[in-house]
Design a protein around this motif. Structure first.
Motif, PDB file in Angstrom:
ATOM      1  N   GLN A  20      -2.070   6.524  -1.461  1.00  0.00           N
ATOM      2  CA  GLN A  20      -0.859   6.869  -2.197  1.00  0.00           C
ATOM      3  C   GLN A  20      -0.559   5.856  -3.306  1.00  0.00           C
ATOM      4  N   VAL A  21      -1.607   5.580  -4.096  1.00  0.00           N
ATOM      5  CA  VAL A  21      -1.478   4.743  -5.287  1.00  0.00           C
ATOM      6  C   VAL A  21      -2.085   5.505  -6.458  1.00  0.00           C
ATOM      7  N   ASP A  22      -1.886   4.991  -7.641  1.00  0.00           N
ATOM      8  CA  ASP A  22      -2.449   5.611  -8.830  1.00  0.00           C
ATOM      9  C   ASP A  22      -3.944   5.284  -8.935  1.00  0.00           C
ATOM     10  N   GLN A  23      -4.714   6.180  -9.504  1.00  0.00           N
ATOM     11  CA  GLN A  23      -6.153   5.966  -9.684  1.00  0.00           C
ATOM     12  C   GLN A  23      -6.422   4.725 -10.512  1.00  0.00           C
ATOM     13  N   THR A  24      -5.560   4.429 -11.477  1.00  0.00           N
ATOM     14  CA  THR A  24      -5.770   3.231 -12.295  1.00  0.00           C
ATOM     15  C   THR A  24      -5.616   1.954 -11.466  1.00  0.00           C
ATOM     16  N   THR A  25      -4.809   2.004 -10.420  1.00  0.00           N
ATOM     17  CA  THR A  25      -4.665   0.860  -9.522  1.00  0.00           C
ATOM     18  C   THR A  25      -5.987   0.590  -8.813  1.00  0.00           C
ATOM     19  N   VAL A  26      -6.605   1.646  -8.291  1.00  0.00           N
ATOM     20  CA  VAL A  26      -7.908   1.507  -7.624  1.00  0.00           C
ATOM     21  C   VAL A  26      -8.935   0.981  -8.622  1.00  0.00           C
ATOM     22  N   THR A  33      -9.599  -6.867 -12.074  1.00  0.00           N
ATOM     23  CA  THR A  33      -8.495  -7.285 -12.938  1.00  0.00           C
ATOM     24  C   THR A  33      -7.208  -7.445 -12.150  1.00  0.00           C
ATOM     25  N   SER A  34      -7.175  -6.898 -10.945  1.00  0.00           N
ATOM     26  CA  SER A  34      -6.071  -7.138 -10.016  1.00  0.00           C
ATOM     27  C   SER A  34      -6.626  -6.976  -8.606  1.00  0.00           C
ATOM     28  N   ALA A  35      -5.848  -7.406  -7.642  1.00  0.00           N
ATOM     29  CA  ALA A  35      -6.268  -7.302  -6.243  1.00  0.00           C
ATOM     30  C   ALA A  35      -5.174  -6.576  -5.466  1.00  0.00           C
ATOM     31  N   THR A  57     -11.941 -11.678   3.557  1.00  0.00           N
ATOM     32  CA  THR A  57     -13.030 -12.635   3.322  1.00  0.00           C
ATOM     33  C   THR A  57     -13.527 -12.521   1.888  1.00  0.00           C
ATOM     34  N   PHE A  58     -13.699 -11.290   1.416  1.00  0.00           N
ATOM     35  CA  PHE A  58     -14.190 -11.070   0.057  1.00  0.00           C
ATOM     36  C   PHE A  58     -13.236 -11.671  -0.972  1.00  0.00           C
ATOM     37  N   TYR A  59     -11.930 -11.501  -0.748  1.00  0.00           N
ATOM     38  CA  TYR A  59     -10.943 -12.017  -1.697  1.00  0.00           C
ATOM     39  C   TYR A  59     -10.640 -13.498  -1.486  1.00  0.00           C
ATOM     40  N   GLY A  60     -11.347 -14.130  -0.566  1.00  0.00           N
ATOM     41  CA  GLY A  60     -11.207 -15.562  -0.392  1.00  0.00           C
ATOM     42  C   GLY A  60     -10.036 -15.979   0.467  1.00  0.00           C
ATOM     43  N   ILE A  61      -9.525 -15.063   1.275  1.00  0.00           N
ATOM     44  CA  ILE A  61      -8.411 -15.422   2.138  1.00  0.00           C
ATOM     45  C   ILE A  61      -8.888 -15.613   3.570  1.00  0.00           C
TER      46      ILE A  61
END
Length: 112
Positions: A20-26, A33-35, A57-61
């Motif tokens: 339930q987000v916009d395709q541009t968010t994905v 460009t964003s996480a 893990t991928f995002y370094g957290i």
């Protein structure tokens, strides 16, 4: 990149609708460009069949920074199971998903 790799052969529109987000968010998540918000990572992992903690893990957290994401749990689906997934796609997304599958098959054959 981790989300794109895991969601294939499904499309950005499919994932956006599920979350339930916009395709541009994905698209922004996949381009880096964003996480996604950290609270959404478990939901995204469930949606694209990644093991819990893979995206953190991928995002370094997570405990292993810069780790390569694991293959989605459905990476070894049979042809019949893949066809069933494709059949569930909304109109217009089937062709794109089929092209993604064919491209992946060509890349595996070229690499192997």
């Amino acid at each position: 990149a981790a989300i794109r790799k895991a969601r294939r052969p499904r499309t950005q529109n499919w994932l956006a609708a599920k979350l339930q987000v916009d395709q541009t968010t994905v698209s922004k998540w996949e381009k880096g460009t964003s996480a996604p918000d950290i609270g959404r990572l478990p939901e995204i992992e469930r949606t694209v069949s990644l093991r819990p903690g893979t995206l953190a893990t991928f995002y370094g957290i997570g405990p292993q920074n810069n780790a390569e994401p694991e293959q989605p749990a459905d990476a070894d689906l049979t042809l019949d199971e893949q066809i069933e997934l494709l059949a569930e796609l909304p109109d217009g997304e089937f062709e794109q998903a089929l092209e993604n599958l064919l491209r992946q098959r060509r890349q595996r054959r070229a690499a192997g």
